[in-house]
Design an enzyme around this catalytic site. Structure first.
Site, PDB file in Angstrom:
ATOM      1  N   HIS A  34       0.848  -1.198   0.000  1.00 58.81           N
ATOM      2  CA  HIS A  34       0.000   0.000   0.000  1.00 58.81           C
ATOM      3  C   HIS A  34       0.882   1.246   0.000  1.00 58.81           C
ATOM      4  O   HIS A  34       2.112   1.140  -0.110  1.00 58.81           O
ATOM      5  CB  HIS A  34      -0.958  -0.038   1.195  1.00 58.81           C
ATOM      6  CG  HIS A  34      -0.276  -0.328   2.505  1.00 58.81           C
ATOM      7  ND1 HIS A  34       0.653   0.520   3.060  1.00 58.81           N
ATOM      8  CD2 HIS A  34      -0.366  -1.377   3.357  1.00 58.81           C
ATOM      9  CE1 HIS A  34       1.083   0.027   4.196  1.00 58.81           C
ATOM     10  NE2 HIS A  34       0.497  -1.144   4.398  1.00 58.81           N
ATOM     11  N   HIS A  37       4.013   1.260   2.201  1.00 53.74           N
ATOM     12  CA  HIS A  37       5.178   0.567   1.616  1.00 53.74           C
ATOM     13  C   HIS A  37       5.796   1.411   0.492  1.00 53.74           C
ATOM     14  O   HIS A  37       7.017   1.476   0.363  1.00 53.74           O
ATOM     15  CB  HIS A  37       4.758  -0.781   1.018  1.00 53.74           C
ATOM     16  CG  HIS A  37       4.224  -1.770   2.007  1.00 53.74           C
ATOM     17  ND1 HIS A  37       2.920  -2.197   1.998  1.00 53.74           N
ATOM     18  CD2 HIS A  37       4.823  -2.415   3.030  1.00 53.74           C
ATOM     19  CE1 HIS A  37       2.744  -3.075   2.967  1.00 53.74           C
ATOM     20  NE2 HIS A  37       3.866  -3.224   3.611  1.00 53.74           N
TER      21      HIS A  37
END
Ligand code: PAF
Length: 282
Positions: A34, A37
Site C-alpha cells: 500500500h 510501503h
C-alpha cells in the site's frame, strides 16, 4: 523490474552489486503493498543504486491461531506498486527454501521484545528478527527501510543491528495515514465498512492525547484515561494495550515528556490494529 524466487540468485545479485561498489536498499515486506510501503520504496530509491523489495509472508512470526493463512496476498498488485516506485528486484522466496526441513537457527532480541506486542504475541519478534537477518544475509543491503507504524519492531531491529554489528543502516519512516487518520496497514483489508469507521478511534485517541499533552497534561495515568475513554466509546473495540514508553528505550514512564511514545494495540472486531505517536511531535 525482475521477480526473483531463488535465494542463490538473489545472493549473487547482491554480492555482485556490492563488489561493483553499488549501494543496495532493501524494503522488507509481507506484501499486499500500500502507500505506506510505497513511501519506503520511494525513499529507498533515493538512497541507493539498487532497490530490492522482499515479499514474504513469514510463517515464523505468526503464532498459533493468528492470521498466517488468511494474511492478504496479491502479487499482481504488488508488482504494479513496486514497479511504480522504481523497484529493481522483488525478492519473493518460498517458505520451504527459507525454512527447509531441519531448520533450527533463530535470532532473539531479549528485553525489548518482552512488553507491548511481545507480551501478547510470544515468538513474534523472534520470527521477525530471524527473517530480517536472513534477508540481510541474502541481499546484503547497505540500507534497510521500515515503517514507524510497527514501532516496537523498528526498535527491536535497530537493537539487533547494533548488537550483532550488522553493516546495515536502518531507516525508520513516518506512518502513512489515510485522509481520515487511519494508519495504512495490510490488515485494514479485514475491516468491514462499519469496523473501518470504529478503527478511527486509534488515531483519534493519539490526536486527543497529543492535544492534552501540548495543553500541559503530563500525568501518564490521566493521558491513559483519555485513550481508554476514547476507545471505550466504540462497541467493537477491545484494547490489547495502551502504553506510554520512552521512544528509544521503550522504558515505561509515569510522567510524559517530548520523548514519550504512546503505543496502542486494539482489536476491532477480529482485527488487531496497532498505531503510535510521539507526544513531542506534531
Ligand atoms: O513489517 C513487516 O511487514 C514484517 O514484520 C517484516 C519486517 C517484513 C518481517 O517479516
Amino acid at each position: 523490474m525482475k521477480t526473483i524466487e531463488c535465494m542463490d540468485e538473489m545472493q549473487s545479485i547482491g554480492q555482485e552489486a556490492r563488489a561493483n561498489g553499488k549501494k543496495i536498499a532493501l524494503v522488507p515486506t509481507m506484501g499486499y503493498l500500500h502507500r505506506g510501503h510505497a513511501s519506503l520504496m520511494e525513499e529507498g530509491r533515493k538512497r541507493a543504486d539498487l532497490l530490492v523489495v522482499s515479499i514474504f509472508v513469514n510463517p515464523t512470526q505468526f503464532g498459533v491461531g493468528e492470521d498466517f493463512d488468511s494474511y492478504p496476498r496479491d502479487m499482481e498488485n504488488d508488482r504494479a506498486v513496486a514497479e511504480a516506485a522504481g523497484v529493481d528486484y522483488i525478492f519473493a522466496p518460498r517458505a520451504v527454501d527459507m525454512y527447509p526441513s531441519g531448520y533450527q537457527t533463530y535470532v532473539n532480541v531479549e528485553e525489548l521484545t518482552l512488553p507491548l506486542c511481545g507480551a501478547n504475541r510470544p515468538g513474534h519478534f523472534r520470527g521477525v528478527t530471524t527473517v530480517v537477518t536472513k534477508l540481510f544475509n541474502l541481499i546484503a543491503p547497505n540500507v534497510a527501510l521500515f515503517g514507524r507504524k510497527d514501532y516496537q519492531q523498528l526498535a527491536v531491529i535497530r537493537q539487533m543491528v547494533a548488537d550483532l554489528n550488522m553493516q546495515v543502516e536502518v531507516i525508520g519512516m513516518p506512518i502513512v495515514r489515510d485522509a481520515d487518520g487511519l494508519a495504512m496497514s495490510s490488515r485494514n483489508s479485514y475491516l468491514s465498512p462499519a469496523e473501518r469507521v470504529s478503527a478511527l478511534c486509534l488515531s483519534r485517541s493519539i490526536r486527543t492525547v497529543k492535544a492534552a499533552f501540548h495543553g500541559g497534561e503530563r500525568s501518564v495515568a490521566a493521558l491513559k484515561k483519555i485513550v481508554i475513554d476514547t476507545i471505550g466509546k466504540e462497541a467493537c473495540a477491545v484494547i490489547d494495550y495502551v502504553e506510554f514508553r520512552h521512544c528509544t528505550t521503550l522504558a515505561p514512564m509515569d510522567r510524559a515528556d517530548e520523548q514519550t511514545v504512546l503505543a496502542l494495540a486494539v482489536k476491532i472486531g477480529k482485527t488487531r490494529l496497532i498505531d503510535n505517536g510521539i507526544l513531542g511531535e506534531e
